[in-house]
Design an enzyme around this catalytic site. Structure first.
Site, PDB file in Angstrom:
ATOM      1  N   PHE A 196      14.191  16.496  -2.583  1.00  0.00           N
ATOM      2  CA  PHE A 196      13.362  16.345  -3.783  1.00  0.00           C
ATOM      3  C   PHE A 196      14.202  16.211  -5.050  1.00  0.00           C
TER       4      PHE A 196
ATOM      5  N   ASN B  22      -3.245  21.977  -0.349  1.00  0.00           N
ATOM      6  CA  ASN B  22      -3.397  21.768   1.101  1.00  0.00           C
ATOM      7  C   ASN B  22      -4.853  21.469   1.439  1.00  0.00           C
TER       8      ASN B  22
ATOM      9  N   GLU C   8      -2.667  14.218  -5.921  1.00  0.00           N
ATOM     10  CA  GLU C   8      -2.537  15.168  -4.800  1.00  0.00           C
ATOM     11  C   GLU C   8      -1.212  14.989  -4.058  1.00  0.00           C
ATOM     12  N   GLY C   9      -0.148  14.693  -4.810  1.00  0.00           N
ATOM     13  CA  GLY C   9       1.153  14.404  -4.220  1.00  0.00           C
ATOM     14  C   GLY C   9       1.250  12.906  -4.023  1.00  0.00           C
ATOM     15  N   THR C  10       2.223  12.291  -4.730  1.00  0.00           N
ATOM     16  CA  THR C  10       2.371  10.835  -4.606  1.00  0.00           C
ATOM     17  C   THR C  10       2.815  10.496  -3.174  1.00  0.00           C
TER      18      THR C  10
HETATM   19  P1  TGC Z   1       9.094  24.883  -3.255  1.00  0.00           P
HETATM   20  O1  TGC Z   1      10.293  25.626  -3.764  1.00  0.00           O
HETATM   21  O2  TGC Z   1       9.228  24.023  -2.045  1.00  0.00           O
HETATM   22  O3  TGC Z   1       7.914  25.925  -2.995  1.00  0.00           O
HETATM   23  C1  TGC Z   1       7.543  26.898  -3.952  1.00  0.00           C
HETATM   24  C2  TGC Z   1       6.712  27.936  -3.195  1.00  0.00           C
HETATM   25  O4  TGC Z   1       5.501  27.318  -2.713  1.00  0.00           O
HETATM   26  C3  TGC Z   1       5.470  27.388  -1.267  1.00  0.00           C
HETATM   27  N1  TGC Z   1       4.895  26.109  -0.802  1.00  0.00           N
HETATM   28  C4  TGC Z   1       3.641  26.003  -0.374  1.00  0.00           C
HETATM   29  N2  TGC Z   1       2.683  26.922  -0.198  1.00  0.00           N
HETATM   30  C5  TGC Z   1       1.507  26.501   0.270  1.00  0.00           C
HETATM   31  N3  TGC Z   1       1.266  25.200   0.554  1.00  0.00           N
HETATM   32  C6  TGC Z   1       2.189  24.251   0.387  1.00  0.00           C
HETATM   33  N4  TGC Z   1       1.912  22.976   0.644  1.00  0.00           N
HETATM   34  C7  TGC Z   1       3.443  24.627  -0.090  1.00  0.00           C
HETATM   35  N5  TGC Z   1       4.595  23.956  -0.399  1.00  0.00           N
HETATM   36  C8  TGC Z   1       5.469  24.879  -0.816  1.00  0.00           C
HETATM   37  C9  TGC Z   1       6.894  27.600  -0.836  1.00  0.00           C
HETATM   38  O5  TGC Z   1       6.957  28.223   0.414  1.00  0.00           O
HETATM   39  C10 TGC Z   1       7.397  28.490  -1.950  1.00  0.00           C
HETATM   40  O6  TGC Z   1       6.872  29.787  -1.734  1.00  0.00           O
HETATM   41  P2  TGC Z   1       7.731  31.110  -2.130  1.00  0.00           P
HETATM   42  O7  TGC Z   1       6.938  32.257  -1.621  1.00  0.00           O
HETATM   43  O8  TGC Z   1       9.071  30.937  -1.464  1.00  0.00           O
HETATM   44  O9  TGC Z   1       7.845  31.085  -3.623  1.00  0.00           O
HETATM   45  O10 TGC Z   1       8.509  24.052  -4.467  1.00  0.00           O
HETATM   46  P3  TGC Z   1       9.102  22.809  -5.251  1.00  0.00           P
HETATM   47  O11 TGC Z   1       9.042  23.146  -6.700  1.00  0.00           O
HETATM   48  O12 TGC Z   1      10.442  22.418  -4.682  1.00  0.00           O
HETATM   49  O13 TGC Z   1       7.999  21.688  -4.973  1.00  0.00           O
HETATM   50  C11 TGC Z   1       7.778  21.129  -3.743  1.00  0.00           C
HETATM   51  C12 TGC Z   1       6.817  19.897  -3.898  1.00  0.00           C
HETATM   52  C13 TGC Z   1       7.525  18.759  -4.610  1.00  0.00           C
HETATM   53  C14 TGC Z   1       6.479  19.470  -2.487  1.00  0.00           C
HETATM   54  C15 TGC Z   1       5.545  20.307  -4.672  1.00  0.00           C
HETATM   55  O14 TGC Z   1       5.832  20.634  -5.976  1.00  0.00           O
HETATM   56  C16 TGC Z   1       4.479  19.241  -4.674  1.00  0.00           C
HETATM   57  O15 TGC Z   1       3.692  19.166  -3.732  1.00  0.00           O
HETATM   58  N6  TGC Z   1       4.389  18.375  -5.740  1.00  0.00           N
HETATM   59  C17 TGC Z   1       3.275  17.440  -5.913  1.00  0.00           C
HETATM   60  C18 TGC Z   1       2.335  17.954  -6.970  1.00  0.00           C
HETATM   61  C19 TGC Z   1       0.899  17.587  -6.695  1.00  0.00           C
HETATM   62  O16 TGC Z   1       0.506  17.244  -5.611  1.00  0.00           O
HETATM   63  N7  TGC Z   1       0.052  17.729  -7.695  1.00  0.00           N
HETATM   64  C20 TGC Z   1      -1.370  17.527  -7.511  1.00  0.00           C
HETATM   65  C21 TGC Z   1      -2.163  18.016  -8.707  1.00  0.00           C
HETATM   66  S1  TGC Z   1      -3.883  18.216  -8.406  1.00  0.00           S
HETATM   67  C22 TGC Z   1      -4.489  16.683  -8.211  1.00  0.00           C
HETATM   68  O17 TGC Z   1      -3.810  15.724  -8.154  1.00  0.00           O
HETATM   69  C23 TGC Z   1      -5.975  16.593  -8.075  1.00  0.00           C
HETATM   70  S2  TGC Z   1      -6.532  14.983  -7.886  1.00  0.00           S
HETATM   71  C24 TGC Z   1      -8.213  15.126  -7.771  1.00  0.00           C
HETATM   72  C25 TGC Z   1      -8.686  15.157  -6.361  1.00  0.00           C
HETATM   73  O18 TGC Z   1      -8.236  15.967  -5.544  1.00  0.00           O
HETATM   74  O19 TGC Z   1      -9.549  14.371  -5.993  1.00  0.00           O
HETATM   75  P1  FAD Z   2       5.534  11.305 -11.697  1.00  0.00           P
HETATM   76  O1  FAD Z   2       5.751  12.634 -11.063  1.00  0.00           O
HETATM   77  O2  FAD Z   2       6.136  11.050 -13.025  1.00  0.00           O
HETATM   78  O3  FAD Z   2       6.033  10.181 -10.684  1.00  0.00           O
HETATM   79  C1  FAD Z   2       6.329   8.834 -11.087  1.00  0.00           C
HETATM   80  C2  FAD Z   2       6.969   8.113  -9.901  1.00  0.00           C
HETATM   81  O4  FAD Z   2       8.194   8.775  -9.532  1.00  0.00           O
HETATM   82  C3  FAD Z   2       6.076   8.169  -8.642  1.00  0.00           C
HETATM   83  O5  FAD Z   2       6.224   6.977  -7.915  1.00  0.00           O
HETATM   84  C4  FAD Z   2       6.679   9.321  -7.836  1.00  0.00           C
HETATM   85  O6  FAD Z   2       6.443   9.225  -6.454  1.00  0.00           O
HETATM   86  C5  FAD Z   2       8.159   9.143  -8.172  1.00  0.00           C
HETATM   87  N1  FAD Z   2       8.892  10.404  -7.982  1.00  0.00           N
HETATM   88  C6  FAD Z   2       8.740  11.573  -8.649  1.00  0.00           C
HETATM   89  N2  FAD Z   2       9.593  12.505  -8.160  1.00  0.00           N
HETATM   90  C7  FAD Z   2      10.274  11.910  -7.158  1.00  0.00           C
HETATM   91  C8  FAD Z   2      11.286  12.344  -6.253  1.00  0.00           C
HETATM   92  N3  FAD Z   2      11.756  13.605  -6.273  1.00  0.00           N
HETATM   93  N4  FAD Z   2      11.752  11.451  -5.359  1.00  0.00           N
HETATM   94  C9  FAD Z   2      11.278  10.184  -5.297  1.00  0.00           C
HETATM   95  N5  FAD Z   2      10.325   9.709  -6.123  1.00  0.00           N
HETATM   96  C10 FAD Z   2       9.836  10.565  -7.036  1.00  0.00           C
HETATM   97  N6  FAD Z   2      -3.779  16.705 -11.637  1.00  0.00           N
HETATM   98  C11 FAD Z   2      -4.359  17.943 -11.727  1.00  0.00           C
HETATM   99  O7  FAD Z   2      -3.680  18.951 -11.904  1.00  0.00           O
HETATM  100  N7  FAD Z   2      -5.716  18.084 -11.629  1.00  0.00           N
HETATM  101  C12 FAD Z   2      -6.534  17.020 -11.440  1.00  0.00           C
HETATM  102  O8  FAD Z   2      -7.758  17.187 -11.339  1.00  0.00           O
HETATM  103  C13 FAD Z   2      -5.958  15.713 -11.358  1.00  0.00           C
HETATM  104  N8  FAD Z   2      -6.759  14.613 -11.224  1.00  0.00           N
HETATM  105  C14 FAD Z   2      -6.205  13.357 -11.286  1.00  0.00           C
HETATM  106  C15 FAD Z   2      -7.036  12.234 -11.318  1.00  0.00           C
HETATM  107  C16 FAD Z   2      -6.485  10.958 -11.432  1.00  0.00           C
HETATM  108  C17 FAD Z   2      -7.385   9.777 -11.521  1.00  0.00           C
HETATM  109  C18 FAD Z   2      -5.075  10.795 -11.465  1.00  0.00           C
HETATM  110  C19 FAD Z   2      -4.472   9.435 -11.546  1.00  0.00           C
HETATM  111  C20 FAD Z   2      -4.241  11.903 -11.434  1.00  0.00           C
HETATM  112  C21 FAD Z   2      -4.793  13.190 -11.357  1.00  0.00           C
HETATM  113  N9  FAD Z   2      -3.971  14.341 -11.397  1.00  0.00           N
HETATM  114  C22 FAD Z   2      -4.548  15.599 -11.464  1.00  0.00           C
HETATM  115  C23 FAD Z   2      -2.534  14.193 -11.588  1.00  0.00           C
HETATM  116  C24 FAD Z   2      -1.753  13.823 -10.340  1.00  0.00           C
HETATM  117  O9  FAD Z   2      -1.670  14.890  -9.457  1.00  0.00           O
HETATM  118  C25 FAD Z   2      -0.373  13.337 -10.786  1.00  0.00           C
HETATM  119  O10 FAD Z   2      -0.554  12.088 -11.406  1.00  0.00           O
HETATM  120  C26 FAD Z   2       0.603  13.230  -9.633  1.00  0.00           C
HETATM  121  O11 FAD Z   2       0.942  14.519  -9.149  1.00  0.00           O
HETATM  122  C27 FAD Z   2       1.900  12.478 -10.021  1.00  0.00           C
HETATM  123  O12 FAD Z   2       2.424  12.923 -11.226  1.00  0.00           O
HETATM  124  P2  FAD Z   2       2.819  11.864 -12.377  1.00  0.00           P
HETATM  125  O13 FAD Z   2       1.660  10.976 -12.606  1.00  0.00           O
HETATM  126  O14 FAD Z   2       3.348  12.647 -13.521  1.00  0.00           O
HETATM  127  O15 FAD Z   2       3.963  10.980 -11.742  1.00  0.00           O
END
Ligand code: TGC
Ligand code: FAD
Length: 395
Positions: A394, A251, A374-376
């Protein structure tokens, strides 16, 4: 009674809707300070970093001195600004390059935030002041090669062994992995997902840099390998169990990104506006052609809309009145908008649009990562869809 105050000639092309008026003096001062830093330290060098595929470690101390790390957190050497001010800083940093904003997002929102929110007093004292100063660099390990959008399916494990914890698994796409002194790693324990503060010199921890990226090249991205990484009891973040731990960090970072993307879009729009005024074709500046004016108008509208969306979400977060779905709406709309602006600006610059001499294609390529991390875009679409309908789609 109407004031009849509508007069021609009041438009500032770089701030069409006078969004500047929505900020107070302190907010403008902070924004201008970060803008100057970007002008002095990022823009003159970033094309070189991008081409070389590097990010200089020395930038950490410079950004620490400016108070940019964990800036919206209180205490432990953090600046304690408002959320909106944090957003404004991200907007300016990303107008320089998404890699620089990413560095600040990861350090402050993804590593300092969980220690600040869920850490023990010892963990806070040990890590936060040095991270705020930029002496220690952090990374955040959530994503795995087979667990991206669905981090709940992670395979990395944390096993108790006496008082110790033992971590095994791997993390993929980790920003700053090879630069980091400390990693916050999320792993599955018996009771659920836990966060661990892992010094990167712990035996069994390895960072492997990912090469051949064509996006976010001025940012280091790595795989983390955890092979029987043994940690003391005090390494676990005591304040949270479950996926809500890492999702709460997201968040914070997504909030910065929804501002940052507008900065990148604004930089592209301004480059296109300048270029269109100077570039002569068919005996006239290309700015005089209707099709170019349409592109400029579209870009200006998108940048102004994104700015307004950011400020509104910033004020909502400062009021303590915000749902994660509001942040998703900002990330969804502003990153998509910035990418459209970047692609349009690239076209306005013609062949010059494909070189690093101009910022546009660098931003355009970076924004492809921002669209995914950070979430696609699709995941944020579904979060908004769930908030609108009450139905999760999802799975
Ligand atoms: P779900 O069952 O919905 O929730 C599990 C538990 O988490 C709570 N929750 C949250 N809490 C705080 N903030 C949020 N945004 C929350 N969303 C959900 C929820 O209430 C629940 O709590 P509890 O107490 O009931 O256990 O979870 P799910 O497995 O169905 O997933 C939901 C989904 C798909 C939205 C989530 O997994 C998600 O956001 N996926 C995307 C993953 C992602 O964004 N990864 C990013 C990795 S870091 C990165 O990319 C860094 S890039 C570098 C930079 O920032 O520059
Ligand atoms: P996938 O989850 O495999 O998704 C592939 C495609 O399927 C996407 O288009 C997606 O939207 C789609 N898709 C997936 N699920 C669904 C659904 N349920 N419904 C519809 N479409 C769906 N992660 C960290 O933890 N820490 C970091 O510091 C970090 N830094 C990053 C830096 C860079 C440059 C990049 C590129 C990524 C970084 N990430 C980091 C990872 C990033 O958070 C993930 O790449 C991202 O969460 C998507 O996961 P994935 O690449 O495995 O794609």
């Amino acid at each position: 009674m109407s004031t009849h105050a509508v007069r021609p000639g009041l438009v500032h092309p770089r701030d069409f809707l006078e969004t500047d008026r929505l900020l107070d003096d302190q907010e403008r001062l902070l924004r201008d300070t970060v803008r100057r830093f970007v002008d002095d330290k990022v823009l003159p060098n970033v094309a070189e970093w991008f081409e070389a595929g590097t990010y200089p470690r020395e930038m950490a101390a410079e950004m620490g001195a400016l108070g940019l790390f964990g800036m919206h957190l209180d205490g432990y050497g953090c600046a304690g600004t408002s959320n909106l001010e944090y957003g404004l800083a991200c907007m300016e940093l990303e107008a320089g390059d998404s890699g620089t904003r990413s560095f600040v997002s990861v350090q402050g929102s993804l590593v300092m935030f969980p220690i600040w929110a869920f850490g023990s007093e010892e963990q806070k004292q040990e890590w936060l002041p040095r991270m705020a100063a930029g002496e220690v660099i952090g990374c955040f390990g959530l994503t795995e090669a087979d667990a991206g959008s669905d981090p709940g399916s992670m395979r990395t494990t944390a096993r108790r062994d006496g008082d110790d914890w033992v971590l095994n698994g791997s993390k993929m796409w980790i920003t700053n992995g090879n630069l980091a002194d400390v990693a916050v790693v999320w792993a599955k324990a018996e009771e659920g997902i836990r966060g661990f503060v892992v010094p990167t010199d712990t035996p069994g921890f390895e960072a492997v840099e990912i090469h051949q990226k064509l996006s976010l090249r001025a940012s280091v991205t790595s795989e983390l390998v955890l092979n029987d990484v043994r940690l003391p009891a005090g390494a676990v973040l005591p304040g949270v169990v479950g996926l809500k731990g890492p999702l709460s960090c997201l968040n914070e970072a997504r909030f910065g990104i929804l501002f940052g993307a507008v900065g990148a879009g604004r930089a592209c729009f301004e480059a296109a506006l300048d270029y269109a005024g100077e570039r002569v074709m068919f005996g006239k500046p290309i700015a005089s052609f209707q099709l170019i004016q349409r592109q400029l108008a579209e870009m200006a509208a998108t940048v102004n809309q994104g700015t307004l969306v950011s400020y509104q979400i910033g004020r909502m977060k400062d009021a303590g009145d915000i749902d994660p779905a509001h942040i998703s709406m900002g990330k969804f709309a502003n990153v998509r908008g910035a990418l459209e602006v970047a692609r349009t600006a690239r076209s306005v610059l013609g062949a010059n649009g494909i070189t690093l001499e101009y910022p546009v294609i660098r931003h355009m390529n970076n924004l492809e990562s921002v669209y995914t991390y950070e979430g696609t875009h699709e995941i944020h679409t579904l979060i908004i869809g769930q908030a609108l309908t009450g139905i999760g789609a999802f799975e």
